[in-house]
Design a protein around this motif. Sequence first.
Motif, mmCIF file in Angstrom:
data_model
loop_
_atom_site.group_PDB
_atom_site.id
_atom_site.type_symbol
_atom_site.label_atom_id
_atom_site.label_comp_id
_atom_site.label_asym_id
_atom_site.label_seq_id
_atom_site.Cartn_x
_atom_site.Cartn_y
_atom_site.Cartn_z
ATOM 1 N N MET A 151 0.519 9.149 10.642
ATOM 2 C CA MET A 151 -0.776 8.693 10.895
ATOM 3 C C MET A 151 -0.819 7.031 10.582
ATOM 4 O O MET A 151 -0.159 6.783 9.825
ATOM 5 C CB MET A 151 -2.068 9.096 9.853
ATOM 6 N N THR A 152 -1.163 6.366 11.661
ATOM 7 C CA THR A 152 -1.302 4.746 11.343
ATOM 8 C C THR A 152 -2.572 4.200 11.551
ATOM 9 O O THR A 152 -3.618 4.810 12.200
ATOM 10 C CB THR A 152 -0.303 4.350 12.405
ATOM 11 N N ALA A 153 -2.741 3.383 10.977
ATOM 12 C CA ALA A 153 -4.299 2.632 10.926
ATOM 13 C C ALA A 153 -4.521 1.933 12.235
ATOM 14 O O ALA A 153 -3.660 1.666 13.012
ATOM 15 C CB ALA A 153 -4.379 1.685 9.574
ATOM 16 N N PRO A 154 -5.643 1.809 12.672
ATOM 17 C CA PRO A 154 -6.142 0.983 13.857
ATOM 18 C C PRO A 154 -5.607 -0.364 13.840
ATOM 19 O O PRO A 154 -5.200 -0.841 12.847
ATOM 20 C CB PRO A 154 -7.660 1.000 13.853
ATOM 21 N N HIS A 155 -5.426 -1.077 15.206
ATOM 22 C CA HIS A 155 -4.911 -2.289 15.439
ATOM 23 C C HIS A 155 -3.398 -2.398 15.050
ATOM 24 O O HIS A 155 -2.810 -3.393 14.877
ATOM 25 C CB HIS A 155 -5.687 -3.420 14.506
ATOM 26 N N GLY A 156 -2.648 -1.341 15.060
ATOM 27 C CA GLY A 156 -1.191 -1.392 14.663
ATOM 28 C C GLY A 156 -0.998 -1.619 13.409
ATOM 29 O O GLY A 156 0.358 -1.763 13.083
ATOM 30 N N ARG A 157 -1.493 -1.583 12.490
ATOM 31 C CA ARG A 157 -1.277 -2.206 10.895
ATOM 32 C C ARG A 157 -1.013 -0.598 10.332
ATOM 33 O O ARG A 157 -1.716 0.304 10.605
ATOM 34 C CB ARG A 157 -2.457 -2.508 10.045
ATOM 35 N N GLY A 158 -0.098 -0.585 9.328
ATOM 36 C CA GLY A 158 0.140 0.570 8.695
ATOM 37 C C GLY A 158 -0.946 0.967 7.813
ATOM 38 O O GLY A 158 -1.999 0.309 7.590
ATOM 39 N N LEU A 159 -1.071 2.280 7.290
ATOM 40 C CA LEU A 159 -2.200 2.855 6.278
ATOM 41 C C LEU A 159 -1.895 1.887 5.043
ATOM 42 O O LEU A 159 -1.160 1.287 4.774
ATOM 43 C CB LEU A 159 -1.935 4.091 6.069
ATOM 44 N N LEU A 160 -3.221 1.446 4.590
ATOM 45 C CA LEU A 160 -3.340 0.790 3.371
ATOM 46 C C LEU A 160 -2.799 1.388 2.233
ATOM 47 O O LEU A 160 -2.919 2.521 2.149
ATOM 48 C CB LEU A 160 -4.672 0.128 3.055
ATOM 49 N N HIS A 161 -2.618 0.897 1.112
ATOM 50 C CA HIS A 161 -2.309 1.068 -0.218
ATOM 51 C C HIS A 161 -3.387 1.002 -1.357
ATOM 52 O O HIS A 161 -4.082 0.065 -1.220
ATOM 53 C CB HIS A 161 -0.946 0.711 -0.704
ATOM 54 N N LEU A 162 -3.721 2.206 -2.066
ATOM 55 C CA LEU A 162 -4.809 2.072 -3.069
ATOM 56 C C LEU A 162 -4.006 2.547 -4.490
ATOM 57 O O LEU A 162 -3.460 3.400 -4.267
ATOM 58 C CB LEU A 162 -5.882 2.800 -2.590
ATOM 59 N N ALA A 163 -4.367 1.832 -5.233
ATOM 60 C CA ALA A 163 -4.324 2.262 -6.709
ATOM 61 C C ALA A 163 -5.360 2.030 -7.644
ATOM 62 O O ALA A 163 -6.279 1.207 -7.345
ATOM 63 C CB ALA A 163 -2.866 1.615 -7.063
ATOM 64 N N ALA A 164 -5.379 2.713 -8.869
ATOM 65 C CA ALA A 164 -6.524 2.356 -9.761
ATOM 66 C C ALA A 164 -6.018 2.466 -11.066
ATOM 67 O O ALA A 164 -4.935 3.198 -11.646
ATOM 68 C CB ALA A 164 -7.531 3.309 -9.631
ATOM 69 N N ALA A 165 -6.644 1.531 -12.062
ATOM 70 C CA ALA A 165 -6.500 1.748 -13.356
ATOM 71 C C ALA A 165 -7.196 2.898 -14.075
ATOM 72 O O ALA A 165 -8.303 3.315 -13.619
ATOM 73 C CB ALA A 165 -6.669 0.251 -14.010
ATOM 74 N N VAL A 166 -6.596 3.360 -15.041
ATOM 75 C CA VAL A 166 -7.366 4.513 -15.803
ATOM 76 C C VAL A 166 -7.612 4.294 -17.234
ATOM 77 O O VAL A 166 -7.686 5.262 -18.063
ATOM 78 C CB VAL A 166 -6.526 5.968 -15.580
ATOM 79 N N GLY B 68 -9.541 6.471 9.424
ATOM 80 C CA GLY B 68 -8.067 6.549 9.654
ATOM 81 C C GLY B 68 -7.233 5.428 8.900
ATOM 82 O O GLY B 68 -6.350 5.081 9.451
ATOM 83 N N LEU B 69 -7.924 4.935 8.122
ATOM 84 C CA LEU B 69 -7.314 3.678 7.099
ATOM 85 C C LEU B 69 -6.299 4.286 5.937
ATOM 86 O O LEU B 69 -5.837 3.269 5.273
ATOM 87 C CB LEU B 69 -8.363 2.749 6.789
ATOM 88 N N PHE B 70 -6.731 5.356 5.600
ATOM 89 C CA PHE B 70 -5.954 5.758 4.139
ATOM 90 C C PHE B 70 -5.467 7.398 4.438
ATOM 91 O O PHE B 70 -6.220 7.920 5.049
ATOM 92 C CB PHE B 70 -6.998 5.422 2.990
ATOM 93 N N ARG B 71 -4.274 7.628 3.935
ATOM 94 C CA ARG B 71 -3.837 8.979 3.948
ATOM 95 C C ARG B 71 -4.916 10.031 3.505
ATOM 96 O O ARG B 71 -5.687 9.748 2.540
ATOM 97 C CB ARG B 71 -2.480 8.953 3.171
ATOM 98 N N THR B 72 -4.735 11.132 3.807
ATOM 99 C CA THR B 72 -5.356 12.324 3.512
ATOM 100 C C THR B 72 -4.545 13.477 2.588
ATOM 101 O O THR B 72 -4.991 14.153 2.012
ATOM 102 C CB THR B 72 -6.398 13.287 4.438
ATOM 103 N N PHE B 73 -3.401 12.857 2.506
ATOM 104 C CA PHE B 73 -2.280 13.870 1.675
ATOM 105 C C PHE B 73 -0.978 13.168 1.551
ATOM 106 O O PHE B 73 -0.938 12.029 2.255
ATOM 107 C CB PHE B 73 -1.907 15.187 2.435
ATOM 108 N N TYR B 74 -0.461 13.392 0.620
ATOM 109 C CA TYR B 74 0.933 13.012 0.316
ATOM 110 C C TYR B 74 2.055 13.379 1.204
ATOM 111 O O TYR B 74 2.394 14.398 0.895
ATOM 112 C CB TYR B 74 1.405 13.020 -1.055
ATOM 113 N N PRO B 75 2.707 12.601 1.809
ATOM 114 C CA PRO B 75 3.862 12.992 2.811
ATOM 115 C C PRO B 75 4.958 13.188 1.876
ATOM 116 O O PRO B 75 6.245 13.830 2.675
ATOM 117 C CB PRO B 75 3.855 11.956 3.999
#
Length: 358
Positions: free
Chosen positions: A1-16, A330-337
Motif C-alpha cells: 500500500m502506498t499513500a496518495p501523491h506518490g509518497r510512502g506511508l507515513l510513520h507513527l510512534a508514541a511515548a508511553v 490510505g496514509l497509514f498501514r493497517t497491519f505490520y508487513p
Amino acid sequence: MTAPHGRGLLHLAAAVDQRGSSDAAAYIEPAQLAERGALDFVTLGDTFARPGPDALGVLSRVASATRRIGLVPTVPGTRADCCRVQEAVAALDRISRGRAGWRSDGRTAGHEKEHGHGHGTEQEQETEHEAEHETEADADVLFRAREEGDIGTGDGVTGGFGARNRPHRVDYRGSTFSVTGPSTGPRPPQGHPVRVVDATGSAARRTAARYAEVALLRVTGPAQARALRAELRDAAAGSGRAPDTLRVLGALTVDLGDGERAAEPGHGGGGPRHTARGPLYRGGPVGLAELIAVWHESEAVDGFHLTPAEPRRDLERLVNATVALLQHRGLFRTFYPGSTLREHLRLARPARPQARTP
C-alpha cells in the motif's frame, strides 16, 4: 500500500511514559494498544536520577508481552560506559527478535537539569553551547563504537568472532562515559538497533545526519520542519549516506481532551504552539489527523512521534480515532508487513562493517 501523491506511508510512534509509575506491568497495556494501531514503535524515557522506570528493564518486560511493535528506550550516556550501554540495547534487540531501538536526546541529563534548554544568562547559554558540542562528541563515539563492535561479531545467532575479522578497538574518554573497547557479544538481529536522535539542536543534527536512522524535530510549523528535514538529508548525503536511510519525524505533545476546538493557536487548525516542554497540539483526534496528513503530504516530515499529555486517555484516542482516520485515508498501514523495527521503517539491515587494518 502506498499513500496518495506518490509518497510512502507515513510513520507513527508514541511515548508511553507515565508520571510516577516505575512498575513494568503498567507499561504493557499502553504498548499493546499502540501495537493494535500498528504504530512503528513506542519510546520510554529513562528518568536518570529521579524516581521512575528503568527504560531498558521495562521494555525488556514489554517485549515478552508484544509481538511486532518497536521498543525504543532512552539510554543516557551518563548511566554507564559505552560498551555496557550498547550491550544492553543489543540484548533488548535479541529479546524482542529485532524490534529494539536506542534513543539519544542530544543533551546530558545533568546539564539539562541545571540549565534547561537555551534560556538563562549569557554565561549559562555559553556553557550549554559547550556542553551540547561535548555531548555530540560523546554520541558520535557511542554510535561509532557500535559499528566498530559489529566487526567480526558472529551472525546474531551463534555469536563468536571470525578468525580473520578481529574487532577494532575504540579508546575514548568523554564528559559522560569512557570507551575501552568494542562489543564482544553476538551481533543483534537488526545488525544494530535503530538509532533515534532528537535532532532539534544544530549539534545533534550533525550526529543524526551521520548515524541516526530516525531524527526527531521539535518544531511547530511545516515550513521549519521541511527546511530542517532538507538540511538533515543534505548532511546525510555529505557524510556518504543515502538520504533515504534517514526518517525525519515531527515530535509533538498531544492533548486530545478538549474535543474539536476552533482554529486558534494551539487548537486544531491553529497548529501546535510553543511551550516550555516543547511543541503542543491541543484539540481533537480529527484535527490531529488533518495536521499529520498536511505535514506529511507537503513533505515536511516522514511521520510523527507523539507524546500523550494524559497517557491513558490520549493514547487511546490517538489509536482509536486519529490512526483509524489516517488508515481510512490510505496514509497509514493497517497491519505490520514485517516483524522487525527496520521493516516497519522500511530500512535495510546494515551491512557488516569491514575490519580496519591497524
